[in-house]
Design a protein around this motif. Structure first.
Motif, PDB file in Angstrom:
ATOM      1  N   ASP A   9      51.075  25.954  16.038  1.00 28.24           N
ATOM      2  CA  ASP A   9      50.711  25.239  17.208  1.00 28.24           C
ATOM      3  C   ASP A   9      51.616  24.035  17.507  1.00 28.24           C
ATOM      4  O   ASP A   9      51.483  23.003  16.570  1.00 28.24           O
ATOM      5  CB  ASP A   9      49.258  24.804  17.097  1.00 28.24           C
ATOM      6  N   GLU A  11      51.680  21.483  19.518  1.00 31.07           N
ATOM      7  CA  GLU A  11      50.936  20.434  19.503  1.00 31.07           C
ATOM      8  C   GLU A  11      50.584  19.850  18.130  1.00 31.07           C
ATOM      9  O   GLU A  11      50.162  18.494  18.200  1.00 31.07           O
ATOM     10  CB  GLU A  11      49.957  20.321  20.609  1.00 31.07           C
ATOM     11  N   GLU A  12      50.398  20.478  17.183  1.00 30.78           N
ATOM     12  CA  GLU A  12      49.928  20.109  15.823  1.00 30.78           C
ATOM     13  C   GLU A  12      51.062  19.245  15.142  1.00 30.78           C
ATOM     14  O   GLU A  12      51.054  18.317  14.405  1.00 30.78           O
ATOM     15  CB  GLU A  12      49.598  21.169  14.908  1.00 30.78           C
ATOM     16  N   SER A  25      45.234  21.106  23.119  1.00 34.11           N
ATOM     17  CA  SER A  25      44.776  21.712  22.059  1.00 34.11           C
ATOM     18  C   SER A  25      43.578  21.200  21.262  1.00 34.11           C
ATOM     19  O   SER A  25      42.370  21.656  21.043  1.00 34.11           O
ATOM     20  CB  SER A  25      45.858  21.946  21.052  1.00 34.11           C
ATOM     21  N   ARG A  26      43.405  19.778  21.314  1.00 34.75           N
ATOM     22  CA  ARG A  26      42.449  18.949  20.513  1.00 34.75           C
ATOM     23  C   ARG A  26      41.185  19.457  21.350  1.00 34.75           C
ATOM     24  O   ARG A  26      39.962  19.620  20.832  1.00 34.75           O
ATOM     25  CB  ARG A  26      42.771  17.733  20.585  1.00 34.75           C
ATOM     26  N   ASN A  28      40.672  21.513  23.679  1.00 36.88           N
ATOM     27  CA  ASN A  28      40.060  22.990  23.574  1.00 36.88           C
ATOM     28  C   ASN A  28      39.381  23.330  22.298  1.00 36.88           C
ATOM     29  O   ASN A  28      38.465  24.233  22.232  1.00 36.88           O
ATOM     30  CB  ASN A  28      41.378  23.900  23.624  1.00 36.88           C
ATOM     31  N   ARG A  29      40.085  22.859  21.240  1.00 37.86           N
ATOM     32  CA  ARG A  29      39.205  23.182  19.950  1.00 37.86           C
ATOM     33  C   ARG A  29      37.670  22.480  19.927  1.00 37.86           C
ATOM     34  O   ARG A  29      36.605  23.136  19.439  1.00 37.86           O
ATOM     35  CB  ARG A  29      40.170  22.760  18.846  1.00 37.86           C
ATOM     36  N   GLN A 177      44.703  24.420  30.292  1.00 37.67           N
ATOM     37  CA  GLN A 177      45.976  24.147  29.716  1.00 37.67           C
ATOM     38  C   GLN A 177      47.082  23.914  31.022  1.00 37.67           C
ATOM     39  O   GLN A 177      47.901  22.844  30.965  1.00 37.67           O
ATOM     40  CB  GLN A 177      46.407  25.442  28.931  1.00 37.67           C
TER      41      GLN A 177
END
Ligand code: SF4
Length: 267
Positions: A9, A11-12, A25-26, A28-29, A177
């Motif tokens: 990912d 963005e990670e 991403s954060r 959304n998770r 997104q």
């Protein structure tokens, strides 16, 4: 051999270099399951064996990024890269294998070069990091826009996806997104998902969309709510069908042996 990277990912990767932040991403998770967020970002648990589908998607992204940055043939890049993964242990689902994904990747990228690349002109940025300071939010909102360029003559922020199935119209209309990417470049005339679909007959779909001020405000209000919940430590399990493909199911089921077997804590 184990998988070479834990940052499929993109963005990670931003998390590794940045102070605390918010990202699509954060958020959304957390929306998928707050406990999954906690296990991923706070406990820093990751699967020991990575999903072949995720690794495949990351390699396709890299091949496309090299094409847009320096004109390198993405088919060659992908083939070389995928070859290096032949002996690496990855988790393949029932329909996948190393050979099948290799063939799919090559066919998708050949198709992309022939039919899609000519639509893209005047590249402004490739995998550009963005960081927004928004008054409503205590933390910066960060992300990576895959590509900003003229697509069919309009300035477009493009997100490349690999998917096992077609995207539905409503997914694009409602996509958080795409809203986040619009925030990244408010001068864009369009945002788009370019989906490389891994069906038996691989195909590539474009989905174009726009976002207005109301949609941006709606998304930011949601980000604000979630960021406050994260800040105050509101973590709870949100079970559902998504548990079937959650890496942390053994944790939630209390299966310590399986946890040891399948998960690792990163530093
Ligand atoms: S298994 Fe289900 S409840 Fe547990 S973390 Fe994953 S998504 Fe959440």
């Amino acid at each position: 051999m184990t998988a070479p990277s834990r940052t499929n990912d993109p963005e990670e990767a931003l998390d590794q270099n940045h102070a605390p932040n918010l990202s699509y991403s954060r958020i959304n998770r957390y929306l998928t399951c707050p406990e999954q967020y906690r296990l991923y970002y706070l406990e820093k648990l990751r699967p020991k064996v990575e999903s072949a589908g995720l690794v495949f998607g990351a390699r396709i992204h890299l091949a496309l990024a090299d094409l847009f940055r320096s004109g390198v043939d993405p088919v060659e890049t992908f083939q070389k890269d995928w070859e290096s993964l032949k002996e690496v242990e990855l988790h393949y689902n029932k329909r996948e294998s190393w050979e099948k994904l290799k063939e799919t990747g090559v066919r998708l990228l050949e198709q992309f070069l022939k039919a899609e690349a000519p639509k893209i002109r005047q590249i402004e940025s490739v995998e550009k990091k963005f960081e927004l300071r928004i008054t409503l939010l205590e933390l910066p909102f960060v992300g990576i826009a895959d590509l900003v360029a003229q697509v069919n003559g309009l300035k477009t922020v493009v997100d490349f996806k690999t998917s096992g199935s077609d995207y539905e119209d409503h997914e694009v209309i409602l996509s958080d997104q795409l809203t986040a990417y619009w925030l990244a470049d408010p001068e864009a005339q369009k945002v788009a998902l370019c989906v490389l679909v891994k069906t038996k007959e691989p195909k590539i779909e474009w989905h174009f969309a726009e976002r207005d001020a109301e949609r941006l405000a709606e998304y930011l209000a949601k980000v604000q709510i979630i960021s406050e919940d994260i800040h105050t430590g509101k973590y709870y399990k949100r079970p559902g069908k998504h548990c079937s493909y959650c890496d942390f199911l053994p944790v939630c089921l209390g299966d310590k042996e399986k946890v040891q077997e399948t998960l690792v804590r990163i530093t």
